[in-house]
Design an enzyme around this catalytic site. Structure first.
Site, short mmCIF file in Angstrom:
data_model
loop_
_atom_site.label_atom_id
_atom_site.label_comp_id
_atom_site.label_asym_id
_atom_site.label_seq_id
_atom_site.Cartn_x
_atom_site.Cartn_y
_atom_site.Cartn_z
N THR A 123 0.85 -1.18 0.00
CA THR A 123 0.00 0.00 0.00
C THR A 123 0.88 1.22 0.00
O THR A 123 1.79 1.36 0.81
CB THR A 123 -0.94 0.06 1.20
N ASP A 125 -0.03 3.93 0.95
CA ASP A 125 -0.41 4.73 2.10
C ASP A 125 0.36 4.39 3.38
O ASP A 125 0.27 5.10 4.35
CB ASP A 125 -1.92 4.58 2.36
N ARG A 160 2.53 33.88 -2.27
CA ARG A 160 1.23 33.24 -2.25
C ARG A 160 1.14 32.18 -1.15
O ARG A 160 2.14 31.74 -0.60
CB ARG A 160 1.01 32.49 -3.58
N GLN A 271 1.04 10.08 -8.01
CA GLN A 271 1.67 9.53 -6.81
C GLN A 271 1.85 8.02 -6.83
O GLN A 271 2.63 7.48 -6.07
CB GLN A 271 0.85 9.91 -5.56
#
Lengths: 345, 345, 345, 345
Positions: A123, A125, A160, A271
């Site tokens: 994963t 993540d 910004r 990603q």
């Protein structure tokens, strides 16, 4: 078989499993195409040494992936018997499955039905239980970090506030490590509900001090207003606010508050594509090699894990008990806070 | 002074101008902060050799940029006299302005008002007239190309159609070169109105042949239906379709037509941040050096351009006559078509 | 056929030639393996669309290369008749040859013997006559530039003099552009004989001003002492000094003179390996596409060139008349000098 | 203070220490320049937040480094009293020292002399005892891996044997992980003496199977002939063979044996320069943050270490007892062997 979404390093696992099994024990290796879909439909392909010699650094998976193929619930039907029959017709002695928690749950059921399984965690993540790291995570962090560094130079030139939304629906590992690596000023993750008001104040403070502010926000981060958690902007919500994700939502909130210009970018699928970082290439190779050792030792029903610098394994059944989120005592989270990075709370 | 949006290579120009003027002629160099805003407000900063020694590879601009500061129309007022007075109080003998066509128009007016100006062209979009290339373009193409290559591996693994939306509101250079460099299957640019139907057919063909399709679309690309050009999805239109840009719009169109999954990504500000590629670092250095030569030779009212491998210059007044779009006989466009890349028409 | 040393972008040429010829005209395309060796030995391989779909970004050449196979002098023998016979047996109507000046000389002789040839220029060194650029050059410059930037940070931390030796035996393009892109302080190329004394003085000056010095030297650079040019350290000289190349030689000279530590690095074959930069991927694609157009138009005996932003062609016979070195009025060289970069003279 | 050779991530440590101490406790932070040399000579510099805001991603160290400055043996003299006096005059309450085992030995002596010290481990070689990883290692592995991948494409095109010599005088971590990450065919490290004969056989086998061979060799690797270990070619030996290092030595051995062409490249200082990878940027940040916590808690005489995913610390005195080499049961080494990579034995 590679299940679930793709991830840099999958080919390194396929190569390591194949090379170890062939060279150590002369085992015949077969690739199953497109995850459990290939098992259901009997789509197999022999894997020889020559098939895996040059795939180590390639992104994606040469076996193909399929996000949603579950033989126990395939368009509402249980076709697991057919999948098992295909495996038996092929003469499978063991199945090495690379995937996330969903894939492991299915793998566990096949293991209990008599198809010996070894799991390899995957994963981007980094949120699987029982393993210190998963491959693909370092690669995703590298993409996030580079994007943040690019945004930083343009934020600085134009004074910004720049927002980058990263992957991480339930766990904030990618945003946390990517943001730490690139020097983000504000880090927002699902584990720490944020106050838009505090974020706005931090932006003002950063702009005053250094002329700009850089925000890294995980897609699953959410705002807490008083006692109520605002989830209206969560992905897949029917709320029109969700268009563009939570990064865009935050952008609109801040534009109403700040005098600085605010811009938001959503990294998306970039990603998860591309080649593994060297770290991930090594980790995925170790995982594949260790999976092959488990196969050769007849240790089935287990998933490979990383413990410190060593490979180990845990029962497949343990993996599905939840996900590993960023703990409030995680050293990276504590370090972020102590370095003055705003966590939105 | 650096005007307009930022762009990789601005610091290389600042460095080259400063080093050349100081080392060749002992000139005193002053940086004007945030484009014409700094001229209006009298915000100047001396630039010594030590200030520019290590900025060559840094993204953005150390002088800051401002997108919209026009002294001839500053919040509705003409403050050009004040800007000129500031320039005279500083003792400016010449002004080197780095910017796009808007900035050059303003620069030209100051030149006519007696402030000697040399222009340096700057646009990521590569769409300025009279110069073969602008710096920043190669860097933007590199970002697009890497993103496409990442998307390609995940598209291939999942047998998906992947869309990348790039910068390029009026000219398709970035999408064309980025897409060619990374092997996109379908290239959609503003200069060639596309038919969603033809794009859908090309996707089907690609998926049949190679399992996936990779689309690179410029933000200003638009669909042509029959004789009517559909511009509803153009950026800054009030149409809700524009949310997410034309890439997202195309994604929704294709999802309704194709059996494959379709995903869209918008690169956004990442394309203009970060360090220049070596190509751009050299080009920006040459431009800055040549600008300094024009100053030393007293050739004002001109803008530096690239002609083949050589630097030359053109009158500032010539620059503002339009933009350079991708011609229908452009070799890259012809090559794309002949290599079998779908251009949507 | 790809001849001579390998170079990033070769596969992009192979892909563009193959796709254009097949898709535009249904031509049958055959790859010849390992340059002229494959023609001598009759080693051919059909090239279908599927063979070239995914090679655009791969380094090297899928057809293999051979540095030294000359059918007119193959181990002392003329085997060109055998090579021609192989070509005829295969039914070759035209031969597209990718290579440098040596390869083009051989190609020209075959063209005169009745084998229709189109040439595509290839040299990392960028030193072929009649073309503004060759592909592979931008990629080599990128490798050099990154290496110099890495050396700069360690030179700066340790207050050292760091030397990087690059490719470029007769022409200094790689060192010049790589050094300019990365901010080298001293640039030494074959076209400008250097005085070790002047280099040492420049090092002392740089160390005093910024704490370190960064030198980029082409392998073919050489020292001039008085009127005598010292070539003892040139590659392939029998002189033991050559061990390690001219960079190491200069390192030893400087170590005897300076108080600073001096370190030398030789980049070697890393400069020619790996994927093409996006710039080179596009340029190589344009070259391959244009070569296919020449074939389809029956324009043989010519080599593709770049003129400004357009493709053109020149007679093969013109290519072999010398190499293109860095002129003393080259803008990059002039810019380097005016920016205060020491050229060793 | 940063001691010893430089290493990607040093600036991340400096930033994390400075930000944590200032923001958590309002501590005044002072940088000591060029390692212990700065302590001897009293060269200090205040570090404010603004000094460290933008250094996270910069290679090298803003404080400068010095390889050899030992106050207890400074050109034969013990000047530690002077160094201590400088520290006291500055009012130092605690000293954070970043360095390798040599630096830690000196730091330990100062701690015993009453100057409270916290150590942060730093070595590209990853060979410090008691810590799972050191920062800089992942960055060096990334450089090695990229170089190997570049060499692979040119080796493959030319059917050559390519050798890359990496850092690693006593420990083979960089070569092992870099080689695993990039798919080297032969891995030679100091911990496993190699037989040139076995290496030659492996090359022949690889060339037969895939057309080329890729060798990754650590600078400290050495050959074992029968019972005698051949160290003649080790760095710093007076033997002329050492010129070019063990990679060049092996190249000459293989050229005499194989029919393939053999080429050798030595990466050198490029491995320690440049920005940290995101992994190293995070690890260095964690180390710096944890060092600041130890200072704030008054825990001195200790060095920060990584244990799994957590930070911990060990007594400084423990660090100097040796180095951590690659064990024969190291998973990466076992995996390499089982994947069919030749280890030379």
């Amino acid at each position: 078989m590679t299940g679930g979404g793709d991830c840099p390093g999958l080919n390194a696992v396929i190569r390591a499993v194949t090379q170890s099994l062939i060279l150590q024990a002369g085992v015949r290796v077969t690739g199953i195409e497109q995850g459990f879909l290939g098992l259901i439909e009997g789509r197999f392909r022999p894997l020889e040494l020559a098939d895996v010699t040059h795939i180590l650094g390639d992104g994606g998976t040469v076996l193909g992936a399929h996000n949603a193929a579950n033989p126990f619930d395939w368009h509402g039907e249980d076709v697991s018997a057919q999948a098992l029959a295909n495996a038996r017709a092929l003469g499978l002695d063991a199945l090495v499955v690379v995937g996330g928690d969903g894939t492991m749950r299915i793998a566990h059921r096949f293991d209990q039905l008599g198809l010996p399984v070894v799991g390899v965690p995957k994963t981007i993540d980094n949120d699987l239980l029982h393993t210190d790291r998963t491959f693909g995570f370092d690669s995703a962090v590298a993409v996030v970090s580079e994007a943040l560094q690019r945004l930083q130079t343009t934020a600085r030139s134009h004074q910004r506030v720049m927002i980058l939304e990263t992957m991480g629906r339930y766990a904030g590992w990618i945003a946390l490590h990517g943001g730490l690596a690139a020097g983000a000023d504000i880090l927002l993750i699902p584990e720490v509900p944020f106050s838009p008001h505090i974020v706005a104040e931090a932006c003002t403070h950063c702009v005053a001090r250094q002329g700009y502010a850089l925000i890294c926000i995980a897609e699953g981060a959410h705002a807490a207003t008083g006692k109520q958690i605002v989830r209206a902007h969560l992905p897949h919500s029917p709320d029109p606010l969700r268009l563009g994700g939570v990064g865009e939502w935050l952008c609109q909130q801040l534009e109403g508050t700040l005098t600085s210009e605010v811009r938001s970018t959503q990294l998306g699928h970039i990603q998860r594509g591309g080649p593994p970082t060297p770290f991930d290439a090594v980790l995925a190779t170790l995982f594949g090699w260790h999976a092959a050792q488990l196969v050769l030792q007849g240790q089935f029903g287990r998933m490979v894990v990383l413990r410190g610098q060593a490979c180990a394994s845990v029962p497949l059944v343990d993996v599905a008990q939840g996900i590993r989120t960023v703990g409030l005592n995680d050293p990276a989270l504590l370090a972020a806070r102590d370095l003055g990075i705003c966590l939105g709370n």
